[in-house]
Enzyme design. Structure first.
Site, mmCIF file in Angstrom:
data_model
loop_
_atom_site.group_PDB
_atom_site.id
_atom_site.type_symbol
_atom_site.label_atom_id
_atom_site.label_comp_id
_atom_site.label_asym_id
_atom_site.label_seq_id
_atom_site.Cartn_x
_atom_site.Cartn_y
_atom_site.Cartn_z
ATOM 1 N N SER A 1 -12.749 4.137 -0.368
ATOM 2 C CA SER A 1 -12.604 5.381 -1.145
ATOM 3 C C SER A 1 -12.623 5.076 -2.638
ATOM 4 C CB SER A 1 -11.270 6.071 -0.837
ATOM 5 O OG SER A 1 -11.235 6.497 0.485
ATOM 6 N N ASP B 1 0.850 -1.174 0.000
ATOM 7 C CA ASP B 1 0.000 0.000 0.000
ATOM 8 C C ASP B 1 0.896 1.237 0.000
ATOM 9 O OD1 ASP B 1 -3.097 0.620 0.954
ATOM 10 O OD2 ASP B 1 -1.692 2.227 1.448
ATOM 11 N N HIS C 1 -12.785 -2.408 3.384
ATOM 12 C CA HIS C 1 -13.443 -1.212 3.910
ATOM 13 C C HIS C 1 -14.846 -1.081 3.331
ATOM 14 C CE1 HIS C 1 -9.595 1.314 4.873
ATOM 15 N NE2 HIS C 1 -9.996 0.608 5.905
ATOM 16 N N HIS D 1 -10.842 -4.394 -3.369
ATOM 17 C CA HIS D 1 -9.478 -4.625 -2.870
ATOM 18 C C HIS D 1 -9.548 -4.983 -1.394
ATOM 19 C CE1 HIS D 1 -10.438 -0.354 -2.350
ATOM 20 N NE2 HIS D 1 -9.745 -0.436 -1.217
ATOM 21 N N VAL D 2 -8.508 -5.672 -0.924
ATOM 22 C CA VAL D 2 -8.479 -6.157 0.460
ATOM 23 C C VAL D 2 -7.207 -5.634 1.123
ATOM 24 C CG1 VAL D 2 -8.337 -8.245 1.882
ATOM 25 C CG2 VAL D 2 -9.781 -8.231 -0.164
HETATM 26 P P1 M7G Z 1 -9.836 2.351 0.399
HETATM 27 O O1 M7G Z 1 -10.483 1.479 1.402
HETATM 28 O O2 M7G Z 1 -10.511 2.419 -0.948
HETATM 29 O O3 M7G Z 1 -9.691 3.822 0.891
HETATM 30 O O4 M7G Z 1 -8.363 1.798 0.246
HETATM 31 P P2 M7G Z 1 -8.815 4.600 1.942
HETATM 32 O O5 M7G Z 1 -7.695 5.236 1.144
HETATM 33 O O6 M7G Z 1 -9.766 5.657 2.447
HETATM 34 O O7 M7G Z 1 -8.361 3.619 2.974
HETATM 35 C C1 M7G Z 1 -7.526 2.126 -0.808
HETATM 36 C C2 M7G Z 1 -6.116 1.783 -0.391
HETATM 37 O O8 M7G Z 1 -5.259 1.966 -1.507
HETATM 38 C C3 M7G Z 1 -5.603 2.705 0.715
HETATM 39 O O9 M7G Z 1 -5.048 1.947 1.766
HETATM 40 C C4 M7G Z 1 -4.582 3.598 0.003
HETATM 41 O O10 M7G Z 1 -3.503 3.975 0.844
HETATM 42 C C5 M7G Z 1 -4.118 2.719 -1.144
HETATM 43 N N1 M7G Z 1 -3.697 3.470 -2.324
HETATM 44 C C6 M7G Z 1 -4.310 4.564 -2.837
HETATM 45 N N2 M7G Z 1 -3.642 4.942 -3.964
HETATM 46 C C7 M7G Z 1 -4.047 6.079 -4.787
HETATM 47 C C8 M7G Z 1 -2.604 4.083 -4.171
HETATM 48 C C9 M7G Z 1 -1.597 3.986 -5.174
HETATM 49 O O11 M7G Z 1 -1.502 4.753 -6.131
HETATM 50 N N3 M7G Z 1 -0.728 2.938 -5.042
HETATM 51 C C10 M7G Z 1 -0.789 2.043 -3.975
HETATM 52 N N4 M7G Z 1 0.115 1.080 -3.914
HETATM 53 N N5 M7G Z 1 -1.738 2.135 -3.028
HETATM 54 C C11 M7G Z 1 -2.642 3.146 -3.117
#
Ligand code: M7G
Length: 311
Positions: free
Chosen positions: A246, A179, A242, A251-252
């Site tokens: 977002s 992540d 989640h 995804h997990v």
């Molecule tokens: P989420 O549950 O959709 O939302 O998780 P959240 O960000 O509110 O937790 C998306 C996950 O993807 C999060 O843990 C982010 O840190 C991670 N993430 C987001 N982006 C844009 C990237 C990325 O460009 N690369 C990687 N490797 N992880 C990302």
């Protein structure tokens, strides 16, 4: 390696503008003394006509076991703050390579990105099946975050060298990748995500028995790959989805138990092993159950719930 797709990462050798070029602070969105993190809204100029909104996250990184003794060897510079009997407090100024600040830059950042990181009141929502169909789904379809970054990972256009494990099956396969919240320097805050290859599974709400093979692959193969690469056993991992996420492409999250990762609280995290069991006991579980989550004051989805429901 540089790719000319604007959404794709570049490296230091490529002749690209500094990501913080012309940085100007607009506002502090949030800060946490406990987490040693600050979230900033700034303007970044990438050329004279372009002046983009950016979200910048600065985070002091955890200590690393293998380098911590170099901080203290060879009489490093210490400024005395107080000395009383056997107690001494000093300011230590380590060399830059031992004093890293993890810096995440989101640019151009949308209004929604800026709101995501703004300190706000949060409210609990109990979303029924009907609420999902009438309020949440139309909202997701009209204004969720772009998931281009997800497609870039799946198509190996970005972060390809970071992939830890892949099951390439288009229906039941996934990519396991660190992540971007994790700098991969120490396993104490280990954080990976498994992103499924199949497109169109937006969230927990879309999951049915058809997805059990995919979910089981993510659970078992994800744990195996983490054990192999990082020597962390599955019984040390918190593996969850989640709701609401977002980014609406399934995804997990895999985080290590001792790490209090953002978003691991009960109103957002659903353990993958429970999700699998719930679907096994009731194939319609996530289509029909009321799901509870929290929304921030400024979120458009909260406004929709307030308009259409008595909350
Ligand atoms: P989420 O549950 O959709 O939302 O998780 P959240 O960000 O509110 O937790 C998306 C996950 O993807 C999060 O843990 C982010 O840190 C991670 N993430 C987001 N982006 C844009 C990237 C990325 O460009 N690369 C990687 N490797 N992880 C990302």
């Amino acid at each position: 390696m540089r790719r000319d797709n604007g959404n794709v990462s570049t490296n230091a050798e490529a002749n690209v503008q500094h990501p913080l070029s012309g940085f100007e602070l607009k506002a502090v969105l949030r800060e946490s003394a406990r987490d040693k993190t600050i979230f900033l809204h700034g303007k970044v100029s990438s050329g004279s006509e372009n002046c983009n909104d950016a979200v910048i996250i600065l985070e002091k990184t955890p200590f690393q076991m293998d380098t911590v003794s170099s901080l203290l060897k060879n009489d490093p510079e210490l400024k005395l703050q107080l000395k009383n009997d056997i107690y001494g407090v000093y300011h230590l100024s380590p060399s830059p390579e031992l004093n890293e600040i993890k810096t995440t830059v989101i640019c151009p950042a949308s209004e929604k990105h800026i709101k995501k990181y703004l300190q706000q009141e949060v409210y609990v929502i109990h979303e029924t099946e009907d609420d999902y169909k009438a309020i949440t789904l139309p909202y997701i379809e009209s204004q969720s975050f772009s998931i281009q970054w997800v497609y870039n990972i799946l198509e190996k256009k970005a972060e390809a060298e970071r992939i830890v494990y892949e099951n390439p099956d288009p229906t039941n396969g996934f990519v396991l990748i660190p992540d971007f919240k994790w700098n991969q320097k120490q396993v104490e805050d280990l954080y990976l995500i498994a992103i499924c290859h199949q497109r169109g599974i937006r969230s927990l709400r879309d999951l049915t028995v058809d997805h059990l093979p995919l979910l089981k692959n993510i659970l078992e193969e994800g744990k195996e790959a983490i054990l192999k690469r990082y020597s962390i056993h599955g019984n040390k991992l918190r593996i969850y989805l989640h709701y609401q996420p977002s980014y609406y492409h399934l995804h997990v999250h895999f985080t290590v138990l001792g790490h209090d990762a953002p978003g691991s609280s009960v109103e957002r995290a659903h353990l993958l092993c429970d999700v699998i069991q719930n679907i096994e006991s009731n194939p319609q579980y996530y289509k029909t159950r009321t799901l509870t989550f929290a929304l921030r004051e400024d979120e458009a989805l909260l406004k929709k719930f307030k308009e259409l429901r008595d909350i």
